[in-house]
Motif scaffolding. Structure first.
Motif, PDB file in Angstrom:
ATOM      1  N   LEU A 104     -60.973  -4.043 -10.349  1.00  0.00           N
ATOM      2  CA  LEU A 104     -61.758  -3.720 -11.550  1.00  0.00           C
ATOM      3  C   LEU A 104     -61.152  -4.392 -12.775  1.00  0.00           C
ATOM      4  CD1 LEU A 104     -62.144   0.118 -10.888  1.00  0.00           C
ATOM      5  CD2 LEU A 104     -63.805  -1.661 -10.356  1.00  0.00           C
ATOM      6  N   GLY A 105     -61.999  -4.594 -13.787  1.00  0.00           N
ATOM      7  CA  GLY A 105     -61.530  -5.139 -15.060  1.00  0.00           C
ATOM      8  C   GLY A 105     -61.263  -6.624 -15.045  1.00  0.00           C
ATOM      9  N   ARG A 106     -62.041  -7.400 -14.242  1.00  0.00           N
ATOM     10  CA  ARG A 106     -61.827  -8.843 -14.192  1.00  0.00           C
ATOM     11  C   ARG A 106     -62.475  -9.563 -15.368  1.00  0.00           C
ATOM     12  NH1 ARG A 106     -63.653  -9.854  -8.041  1.00  0.00           N
ATOM     13  NH2 ARG A 106     -65.176  -8.306  -8.707  1.00  0.00           N
ATOM     14  N   ARG A 135     -69.008 -13.057 -21.980  1.00  0.00           N
ATOM     15  CA  ARG A 135     -67.982 -12.522 -21.090  1.00  0.00           C
ATOM     16  C   ARG A 135     -66.830 -13.519 -20.954  1.00  0.00           C
ATOM     17  NH1 ARG A 135     -70.079 -10.964 -15.521  1.00  0.00           N
ATOM     18  NH2 ARG A 135     -68.334  -9.516 -15.500  1.00  0.00           N
ATOM     19  N   ILE A 136     -65.617 -12.987 -20.997  1.00  0.00           N
ATOM     20  CA  ILE A 136     -64.435 -13.832 -20.811  1.00  0.00           C
ATOM     21  C   ILE A 136     -63.593 -13.242 -19.688  1.00  0.00           C
ATOM     22  CG2 ILE A 136     -64.366 -14.664 -23.183  1.00  0.00           C
ATOM     23  CD1 ILE A 136     -62.222 -12.609 -23.787  1.00  0.00           C
ATOM     24  N   ALA A 137     -62.864 -14.125 -18.981  1.00  0.00           N
ATOM     25  CA  ALA A 137     -62.040 -13.698 -17.856  1.00  0.00           C
ATOM     26  C   ALA A 137     -60.783 -12.998 -18.359  1.00  0.00           C
ATOM     27  CB  ALA A 137     -61.670 -14.897 -16.998  1.00  0.00           C
ATOM     28  N   VAL A 138     -60.394 -11.940 -17.654  1.00  0.00           N
ATOM     29  CA  VAL A 138     -59.173 -11.190 -17.968  1.00  0.00           C
ATOM     30  C   VAL A 138     -58.049 -11.720 -17.077  1.00  0.00           C
ATOM     31  CG1 VAL A 138     -58.099  -8.898 -17.916  1.00  0.00           C
ATOM     32  CG2 VAL A 138     -60.489  -9.146 -18.623  1.00  0.00           C
ATOM     33  N   PRO A 139     -56.832 -11.927 -17.601  1.00  0.00           N
ATOM     34  CA  PRO A 139     -55.717 -12.397 -16.761  1.00  0.00           C
ATOM     35  C   PRO A 139     -55.487 -11.480 -15.556  1.00  0.00           C
ATOM     36  CG  PRO A 139     -55.108 -12.458 -19.083  1.00  0.00           C
ATOM     37  CD  PRO A 139     -56.430 -11.753 -19.013  1.00  0.00           C
ATOM     38  N   LYS A 140     -55.101 -12.051 -14.419  1.00  0.00           N
ATOM     39  CA  LYS A 140     -54.951 -11.288 -13.184  1.00  0.00           C
ATOM     40  C   LYS A 140     -53.968 -10.132 -13.316  1.00  0.00           C
ATOM     41  CE  LYS A 140     -56.278 -14.743  -9.752  1.00  0.00           C
ATOM     42  NZ  LYS A 140     -55.862 -15.488  -8.540  1.00  0.00           N
ATOM     43  N   GLU A 141     -52.908 -10.328 -14.115  1.00  0.00           N
ATOM     44  CA  GLU A 141     -51.912  -9.267 -14.257  1.00  0.00           C
ATOM     45  C   GLU A 141     -52.463  -8.029 -14.961  1.00  0.00           C
ATOM     46  OE1 GLU A 141     -51.075 -12.554 -17.325  1.00  0.00           O
ATOM     47  OE2 GLU A 141     -51.492 -12.404 -15.175  1.00  0.00           O
ATOM     48  N   GLU A 142     -53.635  -8.150 -15.605  1.00  0.00           N
ATOM     49  CA  GLU A 142     -54.242  -7.007 -16.290  1.00  0.00           C
ATOM     50  C   GLU A 142     -55.349  -6.341 -15.466  1.00  0.00           C
ATOM     51  OE1 GLU A 142     -55.484  -8.032 -20.245  1.00  0.00           O
ATOM     52  OE2 GLU A 142     -53.661  -9.199 -20.654  1.00  0.00           O
TER      53      GLU A 142
END
Length: 478
Positions: free
Chosen positions: A191-193, A204-211
């Motif tokens: 969730l939260g990608r 929409r913008i991509a969220v860093p994988k660590e988040e």
């Protein structure tokens, strides 16, 4: 309405209040104070008692527009907080399910869709055979498979996009790529990608994988984890294309030059026989001076790899307990060699960083005493500081590698699980190669008289390089 205003068809615009015209105070102010007056249009906001025909009623209008935007901003913050709270609990926020799954309305869990899950499996199988996303999209289109939005429209009657009707079987590369990278097919909830840029901009913008919020083993997988990881490595390493003969290169992306570390490329053409086809080092092929012209014929490579793979599979499926212990021992030896080299590099980098600190300090003292000019000082100090910065970055990278290597444990069980599927192997296919092998190192050949001796090293998935002892030595050790 704007086109009618510009055409002079509208004399008055009426809204319930200012917020109905817009919550962006800059845009709302531009329309009310610039565009409407220029077009001779009267604006009325009933509940806010705003009437552009009466200037006295408009004194508080700018402040009301600001308050309207504050309200939108506050609402956005509250919604984001709710979304993050749901994500932290592993709850899906928008009620949608990835292609291949359905969402159970009662449990809010993903369940496998029997109609589309086989398509997802086929996409992964094709990828393991060496096909890229564009080729897979073309094959799905040729088979007239419904695209995800069309499958959703057929099942629910709800249309997410016009393509569900206009082009229901026209797959594109991006859709296939998303499916190949989606970790949720392994049974994990991710969730939260993505997120909106802001409450004003819905892009929409991509969220860093660590988040990301990741919860493992929350639903039944469509793709087993081993296959998913192999596909990720495959997609990361290389993009495979058909050669001029129209045939697939089964070793594409797996063959690596042992001397320079570059990929080796398959050289073949319609004018060449199968005995003439070969793999050549990528550095030499690009005419650089980083490597020599060493190569290996494809038939030789296939013979050597098939022989080695059959030997390893025979050992793995024969005495599993012995193989498990031996693979662990080989893995530890390989790890110790790598660790020793990495730690040596770390010591050299640390020592040089300390030396540079001393040199830079002496430069400052020489400059302060007037022994070197400011210009000379700037040139030298910049060079030393850049070298020191690069060494510090290298040290950080080496530290991470050493930490990972020390924490890494043998994963022989995963290899044994795959080996069990190919107990009676007779030929190599792209899928088998990618399930079993991580990479194949090819060394420059040596010559004994006129005899050409070719050495290769095979690194297997999960267990790395393994050199099996002879039957006699195995019997003695047992």
């Amino acid at each position: 309405m704007l086109s009618d205003i510009e055409a002079g068809k509208i004399a008055t615009v009426i809204t319930k209040d200012l917020s109905r015209l817009g919550r962006n105070y800059l845009e709302a102010g531009r329309y009310i104070e610039m565009i409407f007056p220029e077009c001779g249009v009267r604006y009325i906001a009933v509940n806010d008692q705003v009437d552009t025909a009466n200037s006295e009623s408009n004194d508080l209008m700018p402040f009301r527009n600001v308050f309207n935007e504050w309200y939108a901003r506050d609402t956005s913050k509250k919604i984001r907080a709710v979304v993050q709270s749901k994500y932290s609990k592993g709850e899906r926020f928008n009620g949608s399910a990835p292609y291949g799954y359905l969402l159970d309305k009662e449990t809010k869990k993903l369940v496998i869709d029997p109609d589309t899950a086989p398509i997802v499996q086929k996409i992964y199988d094709w990828c393991m055979e060496g096909y890229g996303p564009t080729q897979i999209a073309r094959m799905l289109t040729e088979r007239k498979i419904l695209i995800p939005v069309a499958a959703h429209y057929k099942r629910t009657g709800k249309m997410k996009h016009r393509s569900a009707i206009d082009a229901p079987t026209l797959w594109d590369t991006e859709t296939v790529t998303r499916i190949l990278y989606n970790r949720e097919y392994t049974g994990d909830t991710v969730l939260g990608r993505w997120k909106n840029k802001s409450y004003k901009d819905k892009k929409r913008i991509a969220v860093p994988k660590e988040e990301w919020h990741i919860f493992e083993n929350t639903h039944e997988p469509i793709i087993d984890r081993e296959k998913w990881e192999i596909v990720q490595n495959l997609r990361e390493e290389t993009k495979r294309r058909n050669c001029s003969t129209g045939e697939k290169d089964k070793f594409a992306g797996l063959v690596v030059c042992a001397d320079c570390g570059k990929k080796m490329y398959n050289c073949r053409a319609k004018s060449l026989t199968s005995m003439q086809e070969s793999y050549v080092c990528g550095s030499y092929r690009r005419k650089t001076k980083d490597c020599t012209a060493h190569f290996i014929r494809t038939v030789v490579l296939e013979e050597l790899v098939l022989s080695s793979v059959k030997e390893v599979l025979k050992a793995a499926n024969g005495d599993r307990d012995w193989f498990r212990e031996y693979a662990l021992e080989c893995g530890l030896q390989e790890q110790q060699i790598a660790l020793k080299e990495q730690k040596r590099e770390m010591e050299k980098a640390t020592k040089r960083i300390s030396e540079l600190d001393t040199i830079i300090q002496k430069l400052f003292e020489s400059n302060a005493a007037g022994r070197i000019s400011d210009e000379r000082f700037d040139t030298l100090s910049k060079g030393y500081e850049q070298e020191q910065s690069e060494l510090k970055e290298k040290l950080i990278m080496l530290t991470k590698e050493v930490t990972l290597a020390e924490e890494k444990k043998s994963n022989t069980e995963r290899f044994l699980k795959i080996a069990e599927k190919y107990e009676n192997l007779t030929e190599l296919t792209p899928t088998i190669l990618r399930e079993l092998i991580e990479k194949i190192l090819v060394y420059e050949p040596t010559y004994v008289g006129k005899k050409r001796i070719q050495k290769i090293q095979i690194y297997y998935n999960f267990i790395g390089r393994i050199q099996l002892p002879t039957e006699t030595k195995r019997a003695e050790s047992a």
